[in-house]
Write a protein that holds these residues in place. Structure first.
Motif, PDB file in Angstrom:
ATOM      1  N   ARG A 152       0.403  12.266  -9.251  1.00 43.76           N
ATOM      2  CA  ARG A 152      -0.325  13.510  -8.997  1.00 43.76           C
ATOM      3  C   ARG A 152       0.573  14.721  -9.268  1.00 43.76           C
ATOM      4  O   ARG A 152       0.169  15.673  -9.931  1.00 43.76           O
ATOM      5  CB  ARG A 152      -0.854  13.535  -7.563  1.00 43.76           C
ATOM      6  N   ARG A 153       1.814  14.671  -8.773  1.00 46.13           N
ATOM      7  CA  ARG A 153       2.757  15.777  -8.987  1.00 46.13           C
ATOM      8  C   ARG A 153       3.025  15.960 -10.487  1.00 46.13           C
ATOM      9  O   ARG A 153       3.071  17.086 -10.988  1.00 46.13           O
ATOM     10  CB  ARG A 153       4.060  15.520  -8.236  1.00 46.13           C
ATOM     11  N   GLU A 154       3.190  14.849 -11.190  1.00 45.03           N
ATOM     12  CA  GLU A 154       3.456  14.929 -12.624  1.00 45.03           C
ATOM     13  C   GLU A 154       2.275  15.536 -13.373  1.00 45.03           C
ATOM     14  O   GLU A 154       2.454  16.372 -14.265  1.00 45.03           O
ATOM     15  CB  GLU A 154       3.777  13.534 -13.174  1.00 45.03           C
ATOM     16  N   LEU A 155       1.070  15.158 -13.008  1.00 43.34           N
ATOM     17  CA  LEU A 155      -0.122  15.720 -13.641  1.00 43.34           C
ATOM     18  C   LEU A 155      -0.202  17.220 -13.376  1.00 43.34           C
ATOM     19  O   LEU A 155      -0.486  18.004 -14.288  1.00 43.34           O
ATOM     20  CB  LEU A 155      -1.380  15.014 -13.123  1.00 43.34           C
ATOM     21  N   GLU A 156       0.060  17.623 -12.144  1.00 42.59           N
ATOM     22  CA  GLU A 156       0.041  19.055 -11.810  1.00 42.59           C
ATOM     23  C   GLU A 156       1.086  19.808 -12.626  1.00 42.59           C
ATOM     24  O   GLU A 156       0.818  20.905 -13.133  1.00 42.59           O
ATOM     25  CB  GLU A 156       0.294  19.256 -10.312  1.00 42.59           C
TER      26      GLU A 156
ATOM     27  N   VAL B 206       0.842  -1.197   0.000  1.00 41.26           N
ATOM     28  CA  VAL B 206       0.000   0.000   0.000  1.00 41.26           C
ATOM     29  C   VAL B 206       0.877   1.247   0.000  1.00 41.26           C
ATOM     30  O   VAL B 206       0.626   2.195  -0.754  1.00 41.26           O
ATOM     31  CB  VAL B 206      -0.950  -0.001   1.219  1.00 41.26           C
ATOM     32  N   ASN B 207       1.927   1.254   0.821  1.00 39.58           N
ATOM     33  CA  ASN B 207       2.812   2.417   0.871  1.00 39.58           C
ATOM     34  C   ASN B 207       3.483   2.669  -0.478  1.00 39.58           C
ATOM     35  O   ASN B 207       3.599   3.820  -0.918  1.00 39.58           O
ATOM     36  CB  ASN B 207       3.875   2.238   1.957  1.00 39.58           C
ATOM     37  N   LYS B 208       3.919   1.607  -1.139  1.00 40.95           N
ATOM     38  CA  LYS B 208       4.531   1.763  -2.464  1.00 40.95           C
ATOM     39  C   LYS B 208       3.519   2.351  -3.451  1.00 40.95           C
ATOM     40  O   LYS B 208       3.847   3.230  -4.242  1.00 40.95           O
ATOM     41  CB  LYS B 208       5.042   0.417  -2.976  1.00 40.95           C
TER      42      LYS B 208
ATOM     43  N   SER C  20      -8.155  15.001  -6.778  1.00 44.49           N
ATOM     44  CA  SER C  20      -8.249  15.605  -5.440  1.00 44.49           C
ATOM     45  C   SER C  20      -9.017  14.695  -4.485  1.00 44.49           C
ATOM     46  O   SER C  20      -8.656  14.589  -3.310  1.00 44.49           O
ATOM     47  CB  SER C  20      -8.901  16.986  -5.521  1.00 44.49           C
ATOM     48  N   ILE C  21     -10.040  14.025  -4.971  1.00 41.94           N
ATOM     49  CA  ILE C  21     -10.785  13.100  -4.115  1.00 41.94           C
ATOM     50  C   ILE C  21      -9.919  11.887  -3.793  1.00 41.94           C
ATOM     51  O   ILE C  21      -9.937  11.370  -2.673  1.00 41.94           O
ATOM     52  CB  ILE C  21     -12.110  12.680  -4.792  1.00 41.94           C
ATOM     53  N   LYS C  22      -9.113  11.466  -4.752  1.00 40.90           N
ATOM     54  CA  LYS C  22      -8.213  10.332  -4.543  1.00 40.90           C
ATOM     55  C   LYS C  22      -7.256  10.619  -3.386  1.00 40.90           C
ATOM     56  O   LYS C  22      -6.956   9.730  -2.585  1.00 40.90           O
ATOM     57  CB  LYS C  22      -7.441  10.041  -5.828  1.00 40.90           C
ATOM     58  N   GLU C  23      -6.820  11.856  -3.274  1.00 42.18           N
ATOM     59  CA  GLU C  23      -5.945  12.236  -2.161  1.00 42.18           C
ATOM     60  C   GLU C  23      -6.646  11.988  -0.825  1.00 42.18           C
ATOM     61  O   GLU C  23      -6.024  11.515   0.127  1.00 42.18           O
ATOM     62  CB  GLU C  23      -5.529  13.695  -2.275  1.00 42.18           C
TER      63      GLU C  23
ATOM     64  N   LEU D  51       1.280   6.932  -6.563  1.00 42.93           N
ATOM     65  CA  LEU D  51       0.145   7.816  -6.844  1.00 42.93           C
ATOM     66  C   LEU D  51       0.506   9.280  -6.582  1.00 42.93           C
ATOM     67  O   LEU D  51       0.113  10.171  -7.339  1.00 42.93           O
ATOM     68  CB  LEU D  51      -1.060   7.400  -6.008  1.00 42.93           C
ATOM     69  N   LYS D  52       1.246   9.537  -5.525  1.00 44.47           N
ATOM     70  CA  LYS D  52       1.671  10.910  -5.238  1.00 44.47           C
ATOM     71  C   LYS D  52       2.574  11.428  -6.355  1.00 44.47           C
ATOM     72  O   LYS D  52       2.458  12.588  -6.768  1.00 44.47           O
ATOM     73  CB  LYS D  52       2.395  10.967  -3.888  1.00 44.47           C
TER      74      LYS D  52
END
Length: 187
Positions: free
Chosen positions: A59-63, A48-50, A162-165, A55-56
């Motif tokens: 998210r950063r890449e998408l931003e 899960v941590n991996k 944002s909901i995924k976060e 996912l983080k």
């Protein structure tokens, strides 16, 4: 008379030794189960941590891609749009994968809660009380996770990140609470 007392004492010690060995066998068996559950929980939580880290990063890449698109000059804009559209396709595929993984995480959390409830039923009064309280908090966190997950499923493509976060944060709370509860069992 002294000989009779000695024989009585020896018989009692033999019966006591049998009881102690039977109880020790049960305790070792319970410890082995707890260690096995801990190992399984740690392996699941490592996975899960991996996944959360991946996912983080995504998210950063998408931003970054979106910011680049917004700030691009006209000469770069068209090539960035193509790149952005390709990345959106990849993220949408990841969205389905995330749904499937989140469902598995929720199912795993349910199984861990069941294991903790079973342990609480067989625990001493003090440990049972502590575990029952921890289980209540875990269930509250899990319910929040399930609500956020349902919201994620209803979300449009534009706001699912944002909901995924929120789902990820809730998952972390559930995971941490489960680990804390298993630590209580081991002590």
């Amino acid at each position: 008379m002294n000989e009779k007392k000695e024989k009585g004492r020896r018989d009692y010690e033999i019966r006591a030794e049998i009881i102690v060995k039977q109880l020790m066998a049960k305790i070792y068996q319970m410890e082995a189960k707890a260690l096995e559950m801990k190992l399984n929980a740690q392996q699941n939580m490592n996975e899960v941590n991996k996944e959360l880290e991946a996912l983080k990063k995504q998210r950063r890449e998408l931003e970054q891609k979106f910011d680049a698109l917004k700030n691009a000059g006209q000469d770069q804009w068209e090539s960035l749009v193509t790149d952005f559209e390709e990345y959106l396709k990849q993220v949408n595929a990841d969205k389905q994968e995330f749904y499937e993984k989140a469902e598995l995480w929720i199912q795993d959390a349910t199984e861990k809660i069941d294991e903790l409830e079973e342990k609480a039923r067989h625990a001493s009064a003090d440990l049972k009380e502590k575990l029952d309280e921890q289980i209540k908090h875990i269930k509250d966190y899990k319910q929040s996770l399930e609500e956020k997950f349902a919201e994620l499923k209803r979300s449009q493509n534009e706001n699912w990140q944002s909901i995924k976060e929120g789902v990820e944060d809730s998952l972390t709370k559930v995971k941490d609470s489960i680990n804390k509860a298993f630590e209580s069992v081991r002590k």
